[in-house]
Every structure is written in C-alpha cells, then in structure tokens.
Enzyme design. Sequence first.
Site, mmCIF file in Angstrom:
data_model
loop_
_atom_site.group_PDB
_atom_site.id
_atom_site.type_symbol
_atom_site.label_atom_id
_atom_site.label_comp_id
_atom_site.label_asym_id
_atom_site.label_seq_id
_atom_site.Cartn_x
_atom_site.Cartn_y
_atom_site.Cartn_z
ATOM 1 N N ARG A 50 9.440 -3.788 -0.229
ATOM 2 C CA ARG A 50 10.244 -2.651 0.239
ATOM 3 C C ARG A 50 9.874 -2.080 1.600
ATOM 4 O O ARG A 50 10.786 -1.713 2.358
ATOM 5 C CB ARG A 50 10.269 -1.566 -0.849
ATOM 6 N N THR B 275 0.247 -6.454 -13.635
ATOM 7 C CA THR B 275 -0.237 -5.103 -13.317
ATOM 8 C C THR B 275 0.473 -4.043 -14.167
ATOM 9 O O THR B 275 0.056 -2.895 -14.194
ATOM 10 C CB THR B 275 -0.056 -4.769 -11.819
ATOM 11 N N ASP C 55 13.488 -9.123 -2.400
ATOM 12 C CA ASP C 55 13.966 -8.601 -3.686
ATOM 13 C C ASP C 55 15.316 -7.929 -3.493
ATOM 14 O O ASP C 55 15.423 -6.697 -3.439
ATOM 15 C CB ASP C 55 12.934 -7.622 -4.270
ATOM 16 N N LYS D 113 6.958 -17.666 -12.151
ATOM 17 C CA LYS D 113 6.026 -17.313 -13.250
ATOM 18 C C LYS D 113 6.302 -18.096 -14.541
ATOM 19 O O LYS D 113 6.633 -17.530 -15.582
ATOM 20 C CB LYS D 113 6.088 -15.808 -13.531
ATOM 21 N N ASP E 234 5.502 -21.588 -20.879
ATOM 22 C CA ASP E 234 6.142 -22.244 -22.027
ATOM 23 C C ASP E 234 5.165 -23.299 -22.533
ATOM 24 O O ASP E 234 4.013 -23.341 -22.073
ATOM 25 C CB ASP E 234 7.491 -22.865 -21.580
ATOM 26 N N LYS F 57 9.011 -14.681 -0.059
ATOM 27 C CA LYS F 57 8.857 -14.769 -1.512
ATOM 28 C C LYS F 57 10.215 -14.569 -2.171
ATOM 29 O O LYS F 57 10.832 -13.514 -2.056
ATOM 30 C CB LYS F 57 7.870 -13.721 -2.042
ATOM 31 N N ASP G 64 8.539 -17.542 -6.681
ATOM 32 C CA ASP G 64 7.761 -16.810 -7.690
ATOM 33 C C ASP G 64 8.522 -16.779 -9.014
ATOM 34 O O ASP G 64 9.237 -15.822 -9.306
ATOM 35 C CB ASP G 64 7.517 -15.391 -7.158
HETATM 36 O O1 C5P Z 1 8.358 -3.716 -2.697
HETATM 37 P P1 C5P Z 1 6.943 -4.086 -2.987
HETATM 38 O O2 C5P Z 1 6.100 -4.267 -1.734
HETATM 39 O O3 C5P Z 1 6.290 -3.164 -3.992
HETATM 40 O O4 C5P Z 1 7.078 -5.527 -3.657
HETATM 41 C C1 C5P Z 1 5.987 -6.248 -4.101
HETATM 42 C C2 C5P Z 1 6.411 -7.580 -4.635
HETATM 43 O O5 C5P Z 1 5.290 -8.169 -5.279
HETATM 44 C C3 C5P Z 1 7.524 -7.556 -5.683
HETATM 45 O O6 C5P Z 1 8.287 -8.758 -5.540
HETATM 46 C C4 C5P Z 1 6.780 -7.540 -6.988
HETATM 47 O O7 C5P Z 1 7.494 -8.130 -8.043
HETATM 48 C C5 C5P Z 1 5.564 -8.376 -6.642
HETATM 49 N N1 C5P Z 1 4.396 -8.137 -7.478
HETATM 50 C C6 C5P Z 1 3.779 -6.904 -7.585
HETATM 51 N N2 C5P Z 1 2.671 -6.743 -8.374
HETATM 52 C C7 C5P Z 1 2.198 -7.780 -9.040
HETATM 53 C C8 C5P Z 1 2.801 -9.029 -8.940
HETATM 54 C C9 C5P Z 1 3.914 -9.173 -8.132
HETATM 55 O O8 C5P Z 1 4.193 -5.944 -6.971
HETATM 56 N N3 C5P Z 1 1.117 -7.618 -9.771
#
Ligand code: C5P
Length: 241
Positions: free
Chosen positions: A217, A125, A11, A63, A66, A34, A61
């Site tokens: 992160r 979430t 990210d 998502k 449509d 990812k 990813d």
């Molecule tokens: O930095 P972190 O470990 O929180 O990143 C989690 C990754 O998983 C991000 O790319 C976030 O968009 C993704 N994600 C999430 N919760 C979800 C679906 C995807 O944190 N329910």
Amino acid sequence: MKRYSPMVAIDVATKDEAISLFDQLTVEPRPILKLGMELYYHFGPEIVRAAQQRGFKIFLDLKLHDIPNTVKRAMFVLGQLGVDFTTIHAAGGSEMVAAGAAGLRAGAAAVGLPAPRLLAITQLTSIDEAALHSEQHVDLSLVESVQNYARLAEAAGADGVVCSAQEVQTIRQVTGPDFLCVTPGIRPQNAAKADQKRVVTPRQARQLGSNAIVVGRPIIQSRNPVKAYEQIEHDFLEAED
Ligand code: C5P
C-alpha cells in the site's frame, strides 16, 4: 549478503489497475513484483507474462499447501512460468516442502529456465500466541514455532522464508548464511500502518538483516508510486546507516 530490489505487492482487483502499475513502475532498478492469489486466480499466467514482458522479475505468492504429490505437480507447472520466487506453507511438512521444491526445479528445468527461489511461510502473522496454543495445540512459543518451521523448510530444500523483519535474527540462529529472509510489514517513516501492527522502516529492515522487503500500500496507493518506490529502494539498498 544478497539483497534484492524491493518487492512491490500488486494487491489490486482488476487487470487494468495491475497493468497501470506495471507501466508506471518501469524504473531502474526494476522492482520485483509480487503477484498474489487474487490476481492469479482471476487472470492466471497471462498476468505473469504481462509483467515479465515489461522486464519485471516476479514473486508469485500462492502459498501452496496440500499433499506432497499434488504440491509437486502444481509446482512443476509454476516452475515453467519463469517466475523468480514462489511460496509454500512449511506447515504442510518436510515431505511436502521437499516435493514442492523438487517439482518446482523439475518444471523450470523442463523448459530450460533457472529454478525459482522457494520461500516458506512459517506461522502466518495473523496467528498469535493464543491461537497457536488454543487452536493448533502447539506447545512451543510462537518464536520457537517459527524457528522450527524455518529449520524444517531449509532442510527440505526451501531457499528462504517470508517473515517479519523482527524475526530475522532469531531465524538466522537456526539457518545457514544463504537462507533468505523476505520481510513484509514495511512502512516508510510517517506512512499509514493500515492493518499492519508491527512495522519497520526500509532502513530498519536492512539493519535487521532482511534480504528483501515486500511493500504494498505505501507504493500502490501513493499518488506517485514511482517516487514512493524510489525512496523506499534508496532507504533499503543505498542509504548510509
Ligand atoms: O500493503 P502492505 O505493504 O501491508 O502489503 C504487504 C504484502 O505482504 C501483502 O501482499 C500481504 O499479503 C503480504 N504479507 C504480509 N505479512 C505476511 C505475509 C505476507 O503483509 N506475514
């Protein structure tokens, strides 16, 4: 049970940052990378190829959501990229998920590649029980809605879902043994939670039955991403309970 190497969420906003992470993370076993909307909308298939050239499997990813025909045609394109996982919103309905799955498989077959695994998004979430009732006017509880979408996605041809590790057991009550549960919201012991509210450790995710964890992160913002990844990989795949 099938378990994959941890998936690292790349990210970041720039190509340089992404490539720098790719170059650092060329360890064995390779993480699955990812790549999400931010990087893909900016750099397209080129960023996917840059990662693949370094030996990474890709979780793209995007998502999709449509009408079925549009999703089928878009998935046909994604199926040709040689990625290993991609995502679709179960909320688009069973016809859309089935069309997406068919398009993805046809796209891969057209270029002689194995079909990517299609993962469904159930409820984001960011949606809580209050929003589910007051905005979507859904009478089910959040857990029931997640189960409903997981079942729908599996019946329509998806290979798994993206879900919280805490939801894995309830999803497994309604899906088959090979259905994949890929779980973000992972934090090693003592790591900053940032905006994730409910987190589990890599080891807890394994104990809860997750097939793969998604970690962003704690790895990409670490001073030593390789060391952070290796510790997480060890905890998820190898550590004794
Ligand atoms: O930095 P972190 O470990 O929180 O990143 C989690 C990754 O998983 C991000 O790319 C976030 O968009 C993704 N994600 C999430 N919760 C979800 C679906 C995807 O944190 N329910």
